[in-house]
Design a protein around this motif. Sequence first.
Motif, PDB file in Angstrom:
ATOM      1  N   ARG A 103       6.015   2.537   7.009  1.00 57.81           N
ATOM      2  CA  ARG A 103       6.962   1.737   6.240  1.00 57.81           C
ATOM      3  C   ARG A 103       8.319   1.794   6.917  1.00 57.81           C
ATOM      4  O   ARG A 103       8.597   2.675   7.719  1.00 57.81           O
ATOM      5  CB  ARG A 103       7.094   2.255   4.804  1.00 57.81           C
ATOM      6  CG  ARG A 103       5.829   2.162   3.964  1.00 57.81           C
ATOM      7  CD  ARG A 103       6.110   2.648   2.567  1.00 57.81           C
ATOM      8  NE  ARG A 103       4.974   2.475   1.681  1.00 57.81           N
ATOM      9  CZ  ARG A 103       5.033   2.644   0.369  1.00 57.81           C
ATOM     10  NH1 ARG A 103       6.169   3.018  -0.199  1.00 57.81           N
ATOM     11  NH2 ARG A 103       3.965   2.456  -0.379  1.00 57.81           N
ATOM     12  N   GLU A 156       0.839  -1.196   0.000  1.00 61.64           N
ATOM     13  CA  GLU A 156       0.000   0.000   0.000  1.00 61.64           C
ATOM     14  C   GLU A 156       0.877   1.250   0.000  1.00 61.64           C
ATOM     15  O   GLU A 156       1.900   1.301   0.692  1.00 61.64           O
ATOM     16  CB  GLU A 156      -0.916   0.019   1.222  1.00 61.64           C
ATOM     17  CG  GLU A 156      -1.878  -1.158   1.285  1.00 61.64           C
ATOM     18  CD  GLU A 156      -2.828  -1.185   0.105  1.00 61.64           C
ATOM     19  OE1 GLU A 156      -3.169  -0.093  -0.407  1.00 61.64           O
ATOM     20  OE2 GLU A 156      -3.218  -2.287  -0.316  1.00 61.64           O
ATOM     21  N   THR A 193       0.367   4.047   1.307  1.00 62.12           N
ATOM     22  CA  THR A 193       0.269   4.821   2.543  1.00 62.12           C
ATOM     23  C   THR A 193       0.509   3.906   3.737  1.00 62.12           C
ATOM     24  O   THR A 193       0.546   2.688   3.612  1.00 62.12           O
ATOM     25  CB  THR A 193      -1.114   5.476   2.664  1.00 62.12           C
ATOM     26  OG1 THR A 193      -2.118   4.448   2.647  1.00 62.12           O
ATOM     27  CG2 THR A 193      -1.359   6.442   1.521  1.00 62.12           C
TER      28      THR A 193
END
Length: 221
Positions: free
Chosen positions: A142, A137, A139
């Motif tokens: 991370r 994804e 968003t």
Amino acid sequence: MSEDAGNRLEAEGATLGEAKWAAVRDLGHRFPGITADEVSFEVLADSDEGALVGAEADVEAWRAIADVVPEESPERVRQLITRVVGACGLEATIDVDESAEEIRATVNGEDLGLLIGKHGSTIDALQHLAFRAAFPEPTGERKRVVVDAAGYRERRAATLHRAADRAVEDALSFSRSVELEPMTSPDRKIVHDYLADRTDVQTHSEGEEPERRLVVSPVAP
């Protein structure tokens, strides 16, 4: 790279293997987590001057695999690398560790040159795919994903540090900017980070991929 239909494209590289990995990497932007197992290749050119392949993603196979992708990012990385190692016909074990800063996958075995590639091009491509698999994804939280094999990252970093030291010495001795050899983005970051704390030189990148390189320049007193 040139694009065709949504699941087809062409990619080039210095060798046939690098061209195939470039194709898988670029298809990974459209089909996160895809590996060579779900891609069919057509060799369009293969000579001393380089290679060109056509690649087509098996979307149904990719979707079937995607349906059973683990929920945890480290396990997604492990799954991807396990499949790649198997597809390469290599005998190796894979260790995956997670910290607050990164997910690190280490491939242990003999004769891992195929997985590393020339100047680390293959393992860098695999690392990129592993990041995409870990965090599909765009968003959300991370962290860095590192893929290593047989201690390659440490050896490569030592080589880059020596090259950086020589460039600094030349830049300061002759009061001029010094260009290093073309490097991948991960290699440029290693050199940049290595020299980041110095106050007598600065670094920046110039050129276009795959000829993009780091430049070391003296700082005016």
